[in-house]
Design a protein around this motif. Structure first.
Motif, mmCIF file in Angstrom:
data_model
loop_
_atom_site.group_PDB
_atom_site.id
_atom_site.type_symbol
_atom_site.label_atom_id
_atom_site.label_comp_id
_atom_site.label_asym_id
_atom_site.label_seq_id
_atom_site.Cartn_x
_atom_site.Cartn_y
_atom_site.Cartn_z
ATOM 1 N N ALA A 258 0.398 9.792 -5.047
ATOM 2 C CA ALA A 258 1.303 8.639 -4.900
ATOM 3 C C ALA A 258 0.753 7.599 -3.926
ATOM 4 N N LEU A 259 0.722 6.355 -4.387
ATOM 5 C CA LEU A 259 0.418 5.223 -3.514
ATOM 6 C C LEU A 259 1.769 4.663 -3.075
ATOM 7 N N LEU A 260 2.047 4.723 -1.778
ATOM 8 C CA LEU A 260 3.369 4.350 -1.259
ATOM 9 C C LEU A 260 3.198 3.225 -0.251
ATOM 10 N N VAL A 261 3.760 2.057 -0.538
ATOM 11 C CA VAL A 261 3.539 0.925 0.370
ATOM 12 C C VAL A 261 4.864 0.271 0.754
ATOM 13 N N ILE A 262 5.127 0.260 2.057
ATOM 14 C CA ILE A 262 6.325 -0.434 2.566
ATOM 15 C C ILE A 262 5.849 -1.723 3.214
ATOM 16 N N SER A 263 6.357 -2.868 2.718
ATOM 17 C CA SER A 263 6.006 -4.139 3.358
ATOM 18 C C SER A 263 7.267 -4.866 3.798
ATOM 19 N N TYR A 264 7.075 -5.776 4.739
ATOM 20 C CA TYR A 264 8.213 -6.494 5.337
ATOM 21 C C TYR A 264 8.017 -8.002 5.227
ATOM 22 N N HIS A 265 6.993 -8.391 4.509
ATOM 23 C CA HIS A 265 6.582 -9.796 4.453
ATOM 24 C C HIS A 265 6.372 -10.119 2.981
ATOM 25 N N SER A 266 6.949 -11.225 2.505
ATOM 26 C CA SER A 266 6.922 -11.490 1.063
ATOM 27 C C SER A 266 5.487 -11.643 0.539
ATOM 28 N N GLY A 267 4.602 -12.230 1.363
ATOM 29 C CA GLY A 267 3.212 -12.392 0.926
ATOM 30 C C GLY A 267 2.547 -11.038 0.725
ATOM 31 N N GLU A 268 2.798 -10.122 1.634
ATOM 32 C CA GLU A 268 2.220 -8.776 1.518
ATOM 33 C C GLU A 268 2.797 -8.050 0.308
ATOM 34 N N ASP A 269 4.095 -8.178 0.135
ATOM 35 C CA ASP A 269 4.730 -7.496 -0.994
ATOM 36 C C ASP A 269 4.143 -8.002 -2.317
ATOM 37 N N ARG A 270 3.831 -9.301 -2.364
ATOM 38 C CA ARG A 270 3.252 -9.883 -3.587
ATOM 39 C C ARG A 270 1.878 -9.257 -3.865
ATOM 40 N N VAL A 271 1.073 -9.111 -2.821
ATOM 41 C CA VAL A 271 -0.263 -8.507 -2.989
ATOM 42 C C VAL A 271 -0.115 -7.080 -3.551
#
Ligand code: SAM
Length: 334
Positions: A258-271
């Motif tokens: 599983a690749l699990l990514v928590i982001s808090y910034h819209s630019g990061e979430d888009r990437v």
């Protein structure tokens, strides 16, 4: 650590009691979406790479819930590594804490092959950004609320400080950076004013933003927050780290991991969203309504294309959870 009820009872109850106790005593950083992460990592035997170990909150919850999982924890911040090592001491035989950047996750794994041994990497977790401890520590210079030298390095032993960065960056590059982080209207004026002021402390930087951006124009929260975030991301090369980290994670994951990514910034979430989408399509260039003939090979599969968010109860207990977006992809066997 607060005492934990170890009396016999359903395993789930015991696990919950332990988890609640750990959250209640954690002053370093309260991790978000912990239950989701524990569930998604699963109970199978293998190694979870916690690429952003921080205070070890996620790692601790996984180690407590899943006895067959071992954790290789990476952080570039020496203070975080020290805090996590202490927190995870009771699981020491199933944990290794290492210094490094997640952009170099392949190199980190190579240097720690003896720990991974014959086990598969069953998950790579990224909990992006800075921890509450980093934000609150007066000497780190991450927060606009605390007067401090303008440092902002996650690893204070490497690279240049934010003050040094602002002394060398061009006006055009700084304006572009601020624009990407939401400072559209004032990016050019702000960049010019910041460079001219050569701020040395957090207070100096806040004063420039306050002078340039009229109060009425500070929509979506104080403008200085976005300026601080943009400069922090540049000082720590966060965009490159994220792109390299995602590529590296995909390379080191075992089949079904599983690749699990928590982001808090819209630019990061888009990437992250685009990275997972490209993995799912395998970069297919065929028209969507026709069968694939271009030979694209998917590297990831998903259960949902939507990001997972914290519950209202979690947001009420931890304001940081409000902007958290968790995206998950599962490595497809080659
Ligand atoms: C949001 S905190 C993680 C909190 C952690 N999940 C917990 O439960 O305490 C992010 C951590 O990632 C680390 N970090 C950020 N970027 C990194 C990178 N490129 N390489 C290694 N560590 C990084 C920071 O130093 C910070 O300690």
């Amino acid at each position: 650590m607060a005492p934990v009820d170890e009396s016999p009872g359903p395993a789930g109850t015991l696990r919950r009691a332990r988890r609640d106790a750990s959250i209640a005593v954690d002053t370093y950083h309260v991790p978000v979406l912990v239950d989701r992460i524990v569930e998604l990592v699963g109970a199978g035997r293998g190694v979870l790479i916690d690429a952003t170990l921080g205070g070890g909150g996620h790692a601790e919850a996984v180690l407590r819930a899943h006895e067959q999982v071992r954790v290789l924890g990476i952080d570039r911040d020496p203070e975080a590594r020290a805090a996590a090592t202490q927190r995870l001491a009771e699981h020491a035989e199933r944990v290794r804490v290492v210094a490094g950047r997640f952009g170099d996750v392949r190199g980190v794994l190579e240097r720690n092959e003896d720990f991974v041994a014959d086990d598969a990497v069953i998950g790579v977790l990224f909990d992006l950004g800075v921890s509450s401890r980093q934000l609150d520590a007066p000497e780190r210079g991450f927060s606009l609320r605390v007067e401090a030298p303008l440092d902002m390095r996650m690893d204070p032993t490497q690279g240049i400080t934010a003050a040094q960065y602002l002394a060398t960056v061009s006006e055009g590059s700084l304006a572009a950076l601020l624009r990407e982080n939401g400072e559209t209207r004032f990016a050019g004026t702000l960049a010019r004013a910041i460079i001219a002021a050569s701020p040395q402390t957090t207070g100096d930087l806040v004063a420039v933003v306050d002078r340039v951006v009229p109060h009425a124009a500070r929509r979506r929260g104080p403008s200085a927050v976005r300026v601080f975030q943009a400069i922090r991301r540049a000082v720590n090369d966060e965009e490159t780290e994220l792109r390299d980290g995602l590529e590296g994670a995909l390379a080191v994951l075992g089949p079904g991991g599983a690749l699990l990514v928590i982001s808090y910034h819209s630019g990061e979430d888009r990437v992250v969203k685009h990275f997972i989408r490209d993995g799912v399509t395998g970069g297919c260039t065929c028209p969507p309504d026709l069968p694939c003939v271009c030979g694209a090979q998917p590297t990831l599969r998903i259960r949902s294309s939507r990001a997972l968010m914290a519950s209202a109860a979690e947001v009420a207990a931890n304001a940081r959870a409000r902007s958290a977006r968790l995206r998950v992809g599962w490595k497809v066997a080659a």
